[in-house]
Design an enzyme around this catalytic site. Sequence first.
Site, PDB file in Angstrom:
ATOM      1  N   ASP A  59     -21.193  32.967  34.552  1.00 33.85           N
ATOM      2  CA  ASP A  59     -21.384  32.582  35.969  1.00 33.85           C
ATOM      3  C   ASP A  59     -21.325  33.724  36.986  1.00 33.85           C
ATOM      4  O   ASP A  59     -21.355  33.459  38.177  1.00 33.85           O
ATOM      5  CB  ASP A  59     -20.324  31.555  36.436  1.00 33.85           C
ATOM      6  N   ASP A 118     -13.387  20.959  33.447  1.00 35.83           N
ATOM      7  CA  ASP A 118     -14.097  21.963  34.251  1.00 35.83           C
ATOM      8  C   ASP A 118     -13.382  22.247  35.564  1.00 35.83           C
ATOM      9  O   ASP A 118     -13.692  23.238  36.241  1.00 35.83           O
ATOM     10  CB  ASP A 118     -15.501  21.457  34.593  1.00 35.83           C
TER      11      ASP A 118
HETATM   12  C1  BGC Z   1     -11.802  27.645  32.928  1.00 38.19           C
HETATM   13  C2  BGC Z   1     -11.030  28.450  31.908  1.00 38.19           C
HETATM   14  C3  BGC Z   1     -11.072  27.763  30.567  1.00 38.19           C
HETATM   15  C4  BGC Z   1     -12.492  27.494  30.160  1.00 38.19           C
HETATM   16  C5  BGC Z   1     -12.611  26.776  28.847  1.00 38.19           C
HETATM   17  C6  BGC Z   1     -13.200  27.378  32.412  1.00 38.19           C
HETATM   18  O1  BGC Z   1     -13.863  26.539  33.299  1.00 38.19           O
HETATM   19  O2  BGC Z   1     -11.835  28.292  34.168  1.00 38.19           O
HETATM   20  O3  BGC Z   1      -9.712  28.589  32.353  1.00 38.19           O
HETATM   21  O4  BGC Z   1     -10.421  28.542  29.585  1.00 38.19           O
HETATM   22  O5  BGC Z   1     -13.157  26.742  31.147  1.00 38.19           O
HETATM   23  O6  BGC Z   1     -12.186  25.480  28.896  1.00 38.19           O
END
Ligand code: BGC
Length: 580
Positions: free
Chosen positions: A295, A519
């Site tokens: 991102d 998310d």
């Molecule tokens: C989060 C991370 C997480 C990852 C996997 C991301 O959206 O910010 O902290 O490890 O997702 O779940």
Amino acid sequence: MRLNGQRRWAAAGVAVATAVATFGVALSAPAGAAPGCRVDYKANSWGGGQFGASVKITNLGDAVSGGWTLKFSFSGSQRVAQGWSANWSQSGADVTATSMSWNGSLGTGASIDIGFNGSGAGTNDANPSTFTLNGTTCTGDVVPTTTTTTTTTTTTSNGPGPGPGKVDNPYVGAKQYVNPDWAAKASAEPGGSRIANQPTGVWLDRIAAIAGTVDSRGLVGHLDEAVRQAAGTPLVIQLVIYNLPGRDCSALASNGELKPTEIDKYKTEYIDPIAEILARPAYKDLRIVTTVEIDSLPNLITNVTPRPTAVAACDVMKANGNYVTGVGYALAKLGAVPNVYNYLDIGHHGWIGWDDNFGATAELLFQAANASGSTKANVQGFIANTANYGALKEPYFKIEDSVNGTSVRQSKWVDWNRYVDELSYAQAFRQRAVQAGFDANVGMLIDTSRNGWGGSARPTGPGPTTNVDAYVNGGKLDRRIHLGNWCNQSGAGLGERPKAAPESGIDAYVWMKPPGESDGASKEIPNNEGKGADKMCDPTYTGNIRNGNNMSGALPDAPLSGKWFSAQFQELMRNAYPAL
Ligand code: BGC
């Protein structure tokens, strides 16, 4: 799918107890024909009749510019299951591979690497002995010779050097690491054991994740466990490098711990320690896939001034250059480890698929690949759809379709995008990246963890042709309210299970986002990870310009991003496609 010079051939001999048959082919050419090519064919058997074959074609004749065709025949009932870097077809024992749009030119002396996974082989009987290139038998020599076929069978072992070297597609012929921490959460859910043995990404989402946190073991713990799971065979472990300064400037839910200016801290306290650990001799036989900074760079294309979608924090990151600097640094440091495979993030089709985003992203990625001492050689390929929900394939409408003379590009859903699904997007991006300067052998990953869109709402055929919107909305698998929705999407399901070399140009379908991990929180939850409350994760939110002012489509009661979200996991299993 980067090719790493001769090291690739050493890599065919990774530490596996398989026999590798090497055929030096030198057969007589038809009288008068100028021999013009050489084919090096190597098959690795991995039991049960399954095998993988690397095919290196070297053009010894005149330059070929308008495409090439390679033909050979199996000696038995072997079948090509999936191929890469060529269009593969088979009729009986006869196999044909034709060039792709991006590799149809082959200068004199130039080589191209293609390959396939096959079935139906005994240990060593998968090896064809005669190859033709554009009708010329490949004798391996510019001077016609009498028939001399040499066969050597060797038991493989590691060559000298720090590791086995990089292979063309790390996923081919390799097992994958199952993260025990994720697997424990998955199997604790009713029915979760059906998928708990799937490989998922290990997210290094803050400095503390390197040493380990209460939720998850540290990097050394994962790598030690990966060595144990490998048990002497090739194994891919997938890491997500995710901690840039000013991380994810357009999504508060995924903001990170480092401030926009903390590039030095990123280098010395995050990337350097990771690189040091990955380079340890104990891990030299692992194939370590690193997906680099989800991102970040795409935000610098779409969410900056003067776009109407601009976000102030993204303007800051564009102006200070720290995304480009950081990505270049990560690529250079991690790419210097011989068994690390870097894949750069390219967002997804519902973000970068528009004409004014697509090429610009490829160019920016190339710039980053050459920043901070990196070169493009540090980029193995790209990953699409990480943690997103874009359908892999939309079978019931295509971008070329029109309804009553109106293109589907004019539908509200497609909205002038050039792509309707992740597979077409990833394959096209690959070509555009090569045009931007990346190596011709780069390969793509697609995150299929949550893009299955199965369950009762899944269409079974095209929509009505009353008008273009009815046609697209009635036929599309992706049930999101708007393509710009990204947080804990209601109605989503698990997608294709992880798979190596599933389609041309695609190194693998992967589950980079571990299903069941949120998310973002539906409401503000205090935390020390830098994560803010993002309205896109609130089901009552009515949207902003980036999602066309639509409802967020998010599930209620979600925890912080990365935390276990049982209700979502249950829904993903219910709506899995292919079904569980
Ligand atoms: C989060 C991370 C997480 C990852 C996997 C991301 O959206 O910010 O902290 O490890 O997702 O779940």
